[in-house]
Write an enzyme that holds these catalytic residues in place. Structure first.
Site, PDB file in Angstrom:
ATOM      1  CB  CYS A   1       2.591 -10.765   2.567  1.00 15.16           C
ATOM      2  SG  CYS A   1       3.663  -9.350   2.362  1.00 15.16           S
TER       3      CYS A   1
HETATM    4  P1  NAD Z   1       4.908  -1.022   5.250  1.00  9.68           P
HETATM    5  O1  NAD Z   1       3.555  -0.738   5.755  1.00  9.68           O
HETATM    6  O2  NAD Z   1       5.941  -1.611   6.162  1.00  9.68           O
HETATM    7  O3  NAD Z   1       5.551   0.292   4.612  1.00  9.68           O
HETATM    8  C1  NAD Z   1       4.890   1.161   3.752  1.00  9.68           C
HETATM    9  C2  NAD Z   1       5.492   2.546   3.907  1.00  9.68           C
HETATM   10  O4  NAD Z   1       4.912   3.396   2.915  1.00  9.68           O
HETATM   11  C3  NAD Z   1       5.224   3.195   5.259  1.00  9.68           C
HETATM   12  O5  NAD Z   1       6.447   3.615   5.817  1.00  9.68           O
HETATM   13  C4  NAD Z   1       4.328   4.383   4.905  1.00  9.68           C
HETATM   14  O6  NAD Z   1       4.507   5.490   5.771  1.00  9.68           O
HETATM   15  C5  NAD Z   1       4.793   4.685   3.499  1.00  9.68           C
HETATM   16  N1  NAD Z   1       3.887   5.487   2.679  1.00  9.68           N
HETATM   17  C6  NAD Z   1       2.536   5.420   2.598  1.00  9.68           C
HETATM   18  N2  NAD Z   1       2.080   6.317   1.717  1.00  9.68           N
HETATM   19  C7  NAD Z   1       3.168   6.958   1.192  1.00  9.68           C
HETATM   20  C8  NAD Z   1       3.353   7.969   0.210  1.00  9.68           C
HETATM   21  N3  NAD Z   1       2.333   8.492  -0.424  1.00  9.68           N
HETATM   22  N4  NAD Z   1       4.591   8.380  -0.055  1.00  9.68           N
HETATM   23  C9  NAD Z   1       5.644   7.844   0.573  1.00  9.68           C
HETATM   24  N5  NAD Z   1       5.539   6.875   1.508  1.00  9.68           N
HETATM   25  C10 NAD Z   1       4.306   6.437   1.817  1.00  9.68           C
HETATM   26  O7  NAD Z   1       4.708  -1.982   3.981  1.00  9.68           O
HETATM   27  P2  NAD Z   1       5.642  -3.176   3.496  1.00  9.68           P
HETATM   28  O8  NAD Z   1       5.448  -4.354   4.374  1.00  9.68           O
HETATM   29  O9  NAD Z   1       7.010  -2.674   3.244  1.00  9.68           O
HETATM   30  O10 NAD Z   1       4.932  -3.533   2.099  1.00  9.68           O
HETATM   31  C11 NAD Z   1       4.957  -2.625   1.010  1.00  9.68           C
HETATM   32  C12 NAD Z   1       4.388  -3.324  -0.202  1.00  9.68           C
HETATM   33  O11 NAD Z   1       5.203  -4.446  -0.549  1.00  9.68           O
HETATM   34  C13 NAD Z   1       2.982  -3.878  -0.006  1.00  9.68           C
HETATM   35  O12 NAD Z   1       2.273  -3.776  -1.202  1.00  9.68           O
HETATM   36  C14 NAD Z   1       3.230  -5.340   0.328  1.00  9.68           C
HETATM   37  O13 NAD Z   1       2.141  -6.159  -0.001  1.00  9.68           O
HETATM   38  C15 NAD Z   1       4.422  -5.645  -0.537  1.00  9.68           C
HETATM   39  N6  NAD Z   1       5.295  -6.717  -0.028  1.00  9.68           N
HETATM   40  C16 NAD Z   1       5.595  -6.780   1.297  1.00  9.68           C
HETATM   41  C17 NAD Z   1       6.444  -7.788   1.766  1.00  9.68           C
HETATM   42  C18 NAD Z   1       6.777  -7.908   3.233  1.00  9.68           C
HETATM   43  O14 NAD Z   1       7.356  -8.927   3.621  1.00  9.68           O
HETATM   44  N7  NAD Z   1       6.472  -6.927   4.066  1.00  9.68           N
HETATM   45  C19 NAD Z   1       6.995  -8.716   0.859  1.00  9.68           C
HETATM   46  C20 NAD Z   1       6.671  -8.582  -0.491  1.00  9.68           C
HETATM   47  C21 NAD Z   1       5.836  -7.593  -0.940  1.00  9.68           C
END
Ligand code: NAD
Length: 450
Positions: free
Chosen positions: A276
């Site tokens: 992030c």
């Molecule tokens: P991640 O990469 O771990 O997971 C994203 C998931 O989305 C993957 O499993 C991927 O296969 C799936 N995906 C992609 N395209 C898709 C679609 N069209 N339909 C369904 N699934 C699909 O990401 P994350 O770390 O969980 O982060 C997700 C969002 O949350 C980001 O925008 C990130 O900035 C935000 N965020 C993350 C955190 C963190 O600690 N990881 C904290 C706050 C906010």
């Protein structure tokens, strides 16, 4: 509007989506998770977990047994059988620093297409971190075009940024500091607020309702401020390193007692990484440049952080007299403790530099070894535990502050290492104790002879 609990679909079953899914399901909300990654879908349907996050594995089993969580790769099945949809797909950085919204676009299209055939009100909530204007612009436009419905009438739409921390995702979902709802219309905000009140009951966190743009901005500015705090104390650490008697841990404690500053995110160390902070700061920097504004604090925050890995390498070079052909043990690979996530982890830069300098690197992490193998392949040696890692090493560098490393005593390093040269990149060890018995260096503390 709902006789029973709201049924929720979650698009994107990564760290955020999966944690959200299991927490909602554990409080009785039926959840359908949707992901394009079929391995994740089948893992969930088999009650298995594919990430390390404290408490999540047990919760997956529990909610699967109760029939409250299932996963699918079929968007329509999930949309037709739920009332709300959370978008939690990834939003990585483009090569030019802007945010890659391809996954948000793709997910929104599949949600909208499925909504076309659905009767009744449906709420879409953007939890992914997206630049200001994305929810009211891109997401709304795609939703209306492909569903042939109107946001504000047939559909509700909100930006609802997520603030959970990896390693504390379950705890943070059950007890967040606050909830921010960025509503595109009042009804959508009311519906989402009612949902959170039902989920949290008497433990309802502070709630801020605003427009979507403010909600989207709050997320980026929040992360930039946190990163700035860490870079600030790391900058202070560099000064402390030069002044006899100065210790950044004590200075941080002293300023942290000032309520206006606060003690959290004031730990000097090897710098911030992860999925992030680096990408969100890059996105904010990009946004300033798009609007022709300067962002010197963000530039400096990134610049200070970019130098952190080299600070550790310099200490390792000084303490060992040179790293070429030296056997170096790396303790900790994940970007922070209690996660297996290595996205933008500081350990990657440190290890790549060590290899370039001719060091022979052996690594250990309690949970991130599989991810490390994918990143480093044959270029490093992998250990089964921390003692195996330091055995025969001529330098040990602590990069991630896993609690099990804090239990190590100087005697352990003396017993197993060829030469006990220790660099503590996270201020985990007591310098007084280690300096008496080993060659030791750490961040933000001047050590004679170094
Ligand atoms: P991640 O990469 O771990 O997971 C994203 C998931 O989305 C993957 O499993 C991927 O296969 C799936 N995906 C992609 N395209 C898709 C679609 N069209 N339909 C369904 N699934 C699909 O990401 P994350 O770390 O969980 O982060 C997700 C969002 O949350 C980001 O925008 C990130 O900035 C935000 N965020 C993350 C955190 C963190 O600690 N990881 C904290 C706050 C906010």
């Amino acid at each position: 509007m709902y006789e029973s609990k709201v049924r929720v679909s979650i698009f994107g079953l990564g760290y955020v989506g999966l944690a959200t899914a299991v927490c909602l399901a554990s409080r009785g909300f039926p959840v359908i998770g949707v992901d394009i990654d079929l391995k994740k879908v089948s893992a969930i349907n088999n009650g298995e977990c594919y990430i390390y996050e404290p408490g999540i594995e047990e919760l997956i089993k529990e909610v699967r047994e109760k029939g409250l969580l299932k996963a699918t790769s079929n968007p329509t099945e999930s949309i037709l059988n739920t009332d709300f949809t959370f978008i939690t797909v990834s939003t990585p950085t483009n090569p030019n620093g802007s945010v890659d919204l391809t996954a948000v676009e793709y997910a929104t299209k599949s949600i909208a297409t499925s909504l076309k055939g659905k009767k009744g009100y449906h709420l879409v909530v953007v939890k992914s971190t997206v630049p200001p204007g994305t929810t009211e612009g891109l997401v709304k436009k795609i939703l209306e075009e492909f569903s042939e419905k109107r946001v504000g009438i047939d559909l509700g739409l909100c930006a609802n940024p997520e603030f959970l921390r990896e390693g504390r995702a379950i705890e943070d979902t059950f007890k967040p500091d606050r909830i921010v709802i960025g509503e595109c219309d009042k009804r959508a905000g009311d519906v989402l607020e009612r949902f959170y009140k039902e989920f949290y009951g008497d433990d309802m966190p502070p709630l801020l309702r605003t427009n979507a743009v403010n909600a989207e901005l709050i997320k980026y500015v929040n992360n930039a401020f946190l990163a700035m705090k860490v870079s600030f104390i790391n900058m202070v650490a560099d000064l402390c390193q030069k002044i006899d008697g100065a210790d950044v841990d004590i200075v941080a404690k002293g300023i942290g007692l000032d309520k206006r500053i606060g003690s959290l995110f004031l730990k000097a160390g090897a710098g911030w990484g992860g999925s992030c902070l680096p990408k969100d700061l890059e996105a904010l920097k990009n946004l300033y440049s798009k609007y022709g504004e300067r962002a010197p604090l963000i530039d400096a925050t990134i610049e200070v952080n970019d130098h952190r890995p080299n600070k550790l390498i310099e200490l390792a070079e000084r303490i060992t007299g040179g790293l070429n052909k030296k056997r170096v043990a790396i303790l900790g690979l994940s970007f922070k403790p209690d996660t297996d996530d290595m996205r933008n982890a500081v350990s990657i830069k440190i290890i790549n530099t060590l290899i370039n300098k001719g060091a022979i690197v052996t690594v250990f992490d309690p949970k991130a070894m599989d991810n490390a193998r994918r990143i480093f392949g044959e270029r490093v040696n992998y250990s089964k535990d921390v003692i195996d890692c330091i055995k025969g090493a001529e330098c040990a560098i602590l990069v991630t502050e896993w609690s099990e490393f804090a239990k190590l005593k100087p005697e352990d390093f003396i017993k197993y290492m060829k030469d006990p040269c220790i660099v503590d990149g996270r201020r985990v060890f007591d310098p007084k104790e280690f300096l008496k018995k080993t060659k030791f260096a750490t961040i933000g503390l001047k050590i004679d002879g170094l």
